[in-house]
Design an enzyme around this catalytic site. Structure first.
Site, PDB file in Angstrom:
ATOM      1  N   GLU A   1       0.853  -1.190   0.000  1.00  0.00           N
ATOM      2  CA  GLU A   1       0.000   0.000   0.000  1.00  0.00           C
ATOM      3  C   GLU A   1       0.890   1.243   0.000  1.00  0.00           C
ATOM      4  OE1 GLU A   1      -2.258   0.753   3.659  1.00  0.00           O
ATOM      5  OE2 GLU A   1      -1.478  -1.130   4.446  1.00  0.00           O
TER       6      GLU A   1
ATOM      7  N   CYS B   1      -3.385  -3.506   4.528  1.00  0.00           N
ATOM      8  CA  CYS B   1      -2.444  -4.487   5.086  1.00  0.00           C
ATOM      9  C   CYS B   1      -2.827  -5.922   4.743  1.00  0.00           C
ATOM     10  CB  CYS B   1      -2.357  -4.333   6.601  1.00  0.00           C
ATOM     11  SG  CYS B   1      -1.909  -2.662   7.103  1.00  0.00           S
TER      12      CYS B   1
ATOM     13  N   HIS C   1      -2.434  -9.445  12.902  1.00  0.00           N
ATOM     14  CA  HIS C   1      -1.868  -8.287  12.218  1.00  0.00           C
ATOM     15  C   HIS C   1      -1.354  -7.299  13.267  1.00  0.00           C
ATOM     16  CE1 HIS C   1      -1.203  -4.827   9.839  1.00  0.00           C
ATOM     17  NE2 HIS C   1      -2.232  -4.161  10.328  1.00  0.00           N
TER      18      HIS C   1
ATOM     19  N   THR D   1       3.856   4.541  15.573  1.00  0.00           N
ATOM     20  CA  THR D   1       3.483   3.233  15.012  1.00  0.00           C
ATOM     21  C   THR D   1       3.962   3.102  13.561  1.00  0.00           C
ATOM     22  OG1 THR D   1       1.274   3.905  14.234  1.00  0.00           O
ATOM     23  CG2 THR D   1       1.437   3.122  16.495  1.00  0.00           C
TER      24      THR D   1
END
Ligand code: COA
Length: 410
Positions: free
Chosen positions: A88, A120, A242, A161
């Site tokens: 992405e 993702c 994830h 993050t």
């Protein structure tokens, strides 16, 4: 659709897996101090210790090719029928990153090469397509490359993050690492929790909402997976979720445990999958599989025969729950010393240097530009000219070369 993958001669799964971690990182403690935030928020609250920072001369193509080189180390590239590139952080609206990787790795000219996108979860969509390809043509192998740069605005809640990296997997009917089960649960819902319009370099994110949707998608896809497979929660020895940040896995495991009626979640079933992501940060399409590799390489026990439940979430959103069983002899195909080799050899950046890397931009007017050389593994983005990206292959990965003056660490 069910693809028989877990029994007899028709087993399909991961034959080989490779990881690429950028050679630079920032300790999140340093970032917290620079942003005036209590470091415990990042380290304990989000569960992140370090954040991988891609160098100005690397992108998803170089990172993906570097990971693929490792995955293909003892695989005959002539057997690769299809290359699927999930990302992405695409570098072109039209031409697939897969084509560049195909060229850099000198894959067979009849190999199909294309890009897949669904946040993702694109890598997991690729995995399911790869299983279908191999089920149809058992003599064929599929190379999946998942590479991303997780990028949010400087000083935003998403900044700690961030991360970057790539995973490559060879999918075939000779799984040497993980044999995949046939049953999958999936979930799709049109939500705006995270997206990146074409005119923006950073994602727009409603972080708190994305966590809520992630957890809903987890139980929805789990429910379908259970309906298809008839397996119970207890029949899964480990879980990989994830990983936008590692605390998310604890939230997810707690949520699922409660949903199935477990009194207390057993964090031992997730903790090994978090080791690499804690030092790497989010790598979007790669992150679930980085977690799987982390489990296989850091568990410190023989995982042969253990069933792993895997949850893939892609904002927007599509999610999938599926599973696989660790294959006897897998340990010979993973690298238990990876932390020492790939993580501990990275170079620490100051926050100022990380910001300089972050702000580096390629010219958009078509003029010739040579990117400053940094550590990037075997492949690097050497520059651009006439709106074309130029890549180069170095003879070998050099860990010791000094930094260029413009990024030298004081
Ligand atoms: N010590 C220990 N923990 C602390 C702390 C401190 N001093 N300060 C805050 N925390 C904890 C919070 O309690 C919270 O934990 P909890 O969720 O268990 O309650 C955690 O640290 C994060 O704090 P919060 O205030 O929720 O952070 P934030 O609003 O600044 O942002 C995200 C967190 C995840 C929403 C943000 O980083 C983001 O948008 N990330 C990108 C999107 C994403 O990753 N989505 C996930 C699903 S895909």
């Amino acid at each position: 659709m069910q693809i028989r993958a877990d029994s007899g001669a028709a087993r399909i799964g991961i034959e080989a897996i490779g990881l690429y971690v950028p050679r630079y990182y920032v300790p999140l403690r340093d970032l917290a101090v620079a942003r005036g935030v209590d470091p415990d928020k990042y380290i304990k609250g989000l569960g992140q210790e370090e954040m991988a920072v891609p160098a100005p001369d690397e992108d998803v193509v170089t990172m993906g090719a570097n990971a693929a080189l490792e995955a293909l180390a003892d695989v005959d590239t002539a057997s690769i029928d299809t290359l699927m590139f999930a990302t992405e952080s695409g570098i072109d609206q039209s031409k697939a990153a897969a084509i560049y990787v195909h060229h850099l790795l000198q894959l067979p000219k009849n190999c199909k090469s294309f890009e897949i996108k669904q946040a993702c979860c694109g890598s997991t969509a690729a995995l399911q397509m790869a299983m279908a390809t191999v089920a149809q043509r058992p003599d064929r192998k599929v190379l999946i490359v998942a590479a991303d740069v997780a990028r949010y605005g400087l000083g935003t809640p998403g900044e700690p993050t961030q991360g970057a990296g790539a995973i490559a997997m060879v999918i075939s009917n000779q799984p040497r690492v993980l044999a995949l089960d046939a049953e999958w649960g999936a979930y799709t819902e049109d939500v705006m929790d995270f997206w990146r319009p074409n005119y923006l370099d950073e994602a727009v994110v409603d972080g708190k909402y994305s966590i809520k949707v992630y957890l809903k998608a987890l139980t929805e896809s789990w429910a379908q997976y259970v309906e298809e497979s008839g397996r119970t929660f207890e029949q899964h020895d480990y879980f990989c979720y994830h990983l936008p940040f590692t605390r998310m896995a604890h939230k997810a495991h707690q949520h699922l445990s409660k949903w199935v009626g477990e009194v207390r979640p057993d964090n031992r079933r997730v903790q090994h999958s978090l080791v690499y992501n804690r030092r790497m940060g989010n790598s979007y399409t790669a992150s679930l599989y980085v977690g799987l590799l982390s489990l296989l390489e850091t568990a410190g026990a023989d995982l042969t025969g253990q069933r792993v439940g895997l949850f893939s979430y892609g904002s927007g959103c599509m999610a999938a729950f599926f599973s696989g069983t660790v294959v006897p002899g897998y340990a010979a195909y993973v690298q238990k010393d990876r932390q020492a080799v790939q993580f501990d050899n990275r170079q620490r950046l100051t926050v100022e240097m990380y910001e300089a890397f972050y702000r580096h931009a390629l010219p958009s007017d078509g003029r010739r530009y040579q990117t400053p050389a940094h550590e990037t593994g075997v492949f690097r983005l050497s520059g651009v000219e006439g709106h074309k990206r130029l890549y180069e292959c170095r003879a070998q990965s050099v860990h010791t070369r000094p930094l260029q003056p413009e990024v030298a660490i004081a």
